[in-house]
Motif scaffolding. Sequence first.
Motif, PDB file in Angstrom:
ATOM      1  N   PHE A  18     -10.317   0.925 -47.471  1.00  0.00           N
ATOM      2  CA  PHE A  18     -11.006   1.918 -48.299  1.00  0.00           C
ATOM      3  C   PHE A  18     -11.391   1.326 -49.641  1.00  0.00           C
ATOM      4  O   PHE A  18     -10.559   0.745 -50.331  1.00  0.00           O
ATOM      5  CB  PHE A  18     -10.137   3.162 -48.517  1.00  0.00           C
ATOM      6  CG  PHE A  18     -10.866   4.238 -49.284  1.00  0.00           C
ATOM      7  CD1 PHE A  18     -11.731   5.101 -48.647  1.00  0.00           C
ATOM      8  CD2 PHE A  18     -10.700   4.354 -50.661  1.00  0.00           C
ATOM      9  CE1 PHE A  18     -12.430   6.063 -49.361  1.00  0.00           C
ATOM     10  CE2 PHE A  18     -11.389   5.317 -51.386  1.00  0.00           C
ATOM     11  CZ  PHE A  18     -12.260   6.176 -50.725  1.00  0.00           C
ATOM     12  N   THR A  36     -14.766  10.936 -58.026  1.00  0.00           N
ATOM     13  CA  THR A  36     -13.513  11.429 -57.480  1.00  0.00           C
ATOM     14  C   THR A  36     -12.397  11.386 -58.513  1.00  0.00           C
ATOM     15  O   THR A  36     -12.141  10.343 -59.129  1.00  0.00           O
ATOM     16  CB  THR A  36     -13.102  10.592 -56.251  1.00  0.00           C
ATOM     17  OG1 THR A  36     -14.148  10.648 -55.280  1.00  0.00           O
ATOM     18  CG2 THR A  36     -11.815  11.119 -55.637  1.00  0.00           C
ATOM     19  N   GLU A  40      -8.465  14.820 -55.613  1.00  0.00           N
ATOM     20  CA  GLU A  40      -9.217  14.480 -54.403  1.00  0.00           C
ATOM     21  C   GLU A  40      -8.874  13.079 -53.916  1.00  0.00           C
ATOM     22  O   GLU A  40      -8.857  12.813 -52.716  1.00  0.00           O
ATOM     23  CB  GLU A  40     -10.717  14.594 -54.662  1.00  0.00           C
ATOM     24  CG  GLU A  40     -11.555  14.492 -53.391  1.00  0.00           C
ATOM     25  CD  GLU A  40     -13.006  14.853 -53.599  1.00  0.00           C
ATOM     26  OE1 GLU A  40     -13.738  14.937 -52.605  1.00  0.00           O
ATOM     27  OE2 GLU A  40     -13.409  15.062 -54.769  1.00  0.00           O
ATOM     28  N   ILE A  44      -7.810  11.844 -50.182  1.00  0.00           N
ATOM     29  CA  ILE A  44      -8.456  10.726 -49.487  1.00  0.00           C
ATOM     30  C   ILE A  44      -7.425   9.685 -49.068  1.00  0.00           C
ATOM     31  O   ILE A  44      -7.486   9.132 -47.960  1.00  0.00           O
ATOM     32  CB  ILE A  44      -9.546  10.111 -50.390  1.00  0.00           C
ATOM     33  CG1 ILE A  44     -10.755  11.053 -50.430  1.00  0.00           C
ATOM     34  CG2 ILE A  44      -9.954   8.728 -49.900  1.00  0.00           C
ATOM     35  CD1 ILE A  44     -11.849  10.615 -51.373  1.00  0.00           C
ATOM     36  N   SER A  48      -6.551   8.522 -45.266  1.00  0.00           N
ATOM     37  CA  SER A  48      -6.644   7.096 -44.950  1.00  0.00           C
ATOM     38  C   SER A  48      -5.345   6.585 -44.335  1.00  0.00           C
ATOM     39  O   SER A  48      -5.356   5.925 -43.280  1.00  0.00           O
ATOM     40  CB  SER A  48      -6.979   6.305 -46.213  1.00  0.00           C
ATOM     41  OG  SER A  48      -8.233   6.668 -46.738  1.00  0.00           O
ATOM     42  N   ASN A 292     -16.134  12.085 -50.456  1.00  0.00           N
ATOM     43  CA  ASN A 292     -15.392  13.293 -50.101  1.00  0.00           C
ATOM     44  C   ASN A 292     -14.744  13.105 -48.735  1.00  0.00           C
ATOM     45  O   ASN A 292     -14.953  12.082 -48.050  1.00  0.00           O
ATOM     46  CB  ASN A 292     -16.315  14.520 -50.091  1.00  0.00           C
ATOM     47  CG  ASN A 292     -17.569  14.289 -49.250  1.00  0.00           C
ATOM     48  OD1 ASN A 292     -17.488  13.885 -48.088  1.00  0.00           O
ATOM     49  ND2 ASN A 292     -18.724  14.548 -49.841  1.00  0.00           N
ATOM     50  N   GLU A 293     -13.967  14.091 -48.329  1.00  0.00           N
ATOM     51  CA  GLU A 293     -13.235  14.023 -47.065  1.00  0.00           C
ATOM     52  C   GLU A 293     -14.168  13.920 -45.872  1.00  0.00           C
ATOM     53  O   GLU A 293     -13.905  13.177 -44.917  1.00  0.00           O
ATOM     54  CB  GLU A 293     -12.338  15.253 -46.935  1.00  0.00           C
ATOM     55  CG  GLU A 293     -11.550  15.314 -45.647  1.00  0.00           C
ATOM     56  CD  GLU A 293     -10.646  16.529 -45.575  1.00  0.00           C
ATOM     57  OE1 GLU A 293     -10.257  16.900 -44.445  1.00  0.00           O
ATOM     58  OE2 GLU A 293     -10.318  17.097 -46.644  1.00  0.00           O
ATOM     59  N   LEU A 296     -15.450  10.394 -45.446  1.00  0.00           N
ATOM     60  CA  LEU A 296     -14.381   9.510 -45.000  1.00  0.00           C
ATOM     61  C   LEU A 296     -14.126   9.668 -43.508  1.00  0.00           C
ATOM     62  O   LEU A 296     -14.042   8.673 -42.775  1.00  0.00           O
ATOM     63  CB  LEU A 296     -13.103   9.798 -45.788  1.00  0.00           C
ATOM     64  CG  LEU A 296     -11.861   9.014 -45.365  1.00  0.00           C
ATOM     65  CD1 LEU A 296     -12.089   7.517 -45.442  1.00  0.00           C
ATOM     66  CD2 LEU A 296     -10.653   9.422 -46.218  1.00  0.00           C
TER      67      LEU A 296
END
Length: 344
Positions: A18, A36, A40, A44, A48, A292-293, A296
Amino acid sequence: MEYRQLGRSGLKVPALSFGAGTFGGQGPLFSAWGDTGVAEARRIVDISLEAGVTLFDTADVYSNGASEEILGQALEGRRERALISTKLGLPVGEGPLDAGSSRLRLVRGVEAALKRLRTDRIDLLQLHAFDAATPVEETLAALHDLVAAGKVLYVGASNFSGWQLMKSLAAADRHGWPRYVAHQAYYSLVGRDYEWELMPLGLDQGVGAMVWSPLGWGRLTGRIRRGQPLPKISRLHETADYGPPVDDERLYRVVDALDEVAAETGRSLPQIAINWLLRRPTVSSVIIGARNEEQLRQNLGAVGWSLTPEQVARLDAASAVTPAYPHYPYWREGGFKAVNPPPV
């Protein structure tokens, strides 16, 4: 998640890592990447780690150090589950000592990064660029001392040319200093220059590639298409001049091929582009980013499946360009290619 050796080292890294360049949102470039915050970022990091993405990459110049600070806070309580990679060497100020890879800059930079990251060690320290003003022996000796002190575990380079990387490796071998085990480099379906010299060097010298911008600076998301204006929400409006240039016709040709493969696999264009990279020689890890989620989780879908050889060949053909001299003779059939074949 698949784990791979990082070059010729004993360190195993996830196939996807990441990139925390979206953390912080400070400055004209990084504010366009993302903003971010800590809450948040924790989410993430949660996603991950759950997916097996245990390597987090950042740099001191990302949002003026805010990326490192947020990553450090997001990893609190689970530091031992993660690998931290950071970079230094690019200018962080206007002063004469604020850039480069001198001993002073490296020692100061590592100490500052450790504080921002809230950790006692950097698992992988990479030089963000080659410093032509500092002897490689000074740089490598300083890195040796940082490794000996336990503040850095592995060292790597980023954005080096072939001769710069090979000169550094030769000096490390000559003096018994730590070798660069990673080279963080740009590589994508619309940017294959890495293959011409850096990939053969990596194979020969045991240097693993950590790929940045696998989607060609945001061009392979599927939103940029022939005959259509650039989407209003594209970050290319603000950042195109910072990233690698891409010929429009080549981009459209690659997108057309990705569309065909997407129809056959049910996968998104970014997932296909990343999966293609994961099949390439020397690639240890592909760095994915996300604001953002949702982004990802989309990028995480690039693993767990494989393109067919025919699909790979189609993408290869669509993205191929003639290398610059002296590399191009070796990519044509005939005598040159027979004695020095390209990596497969």
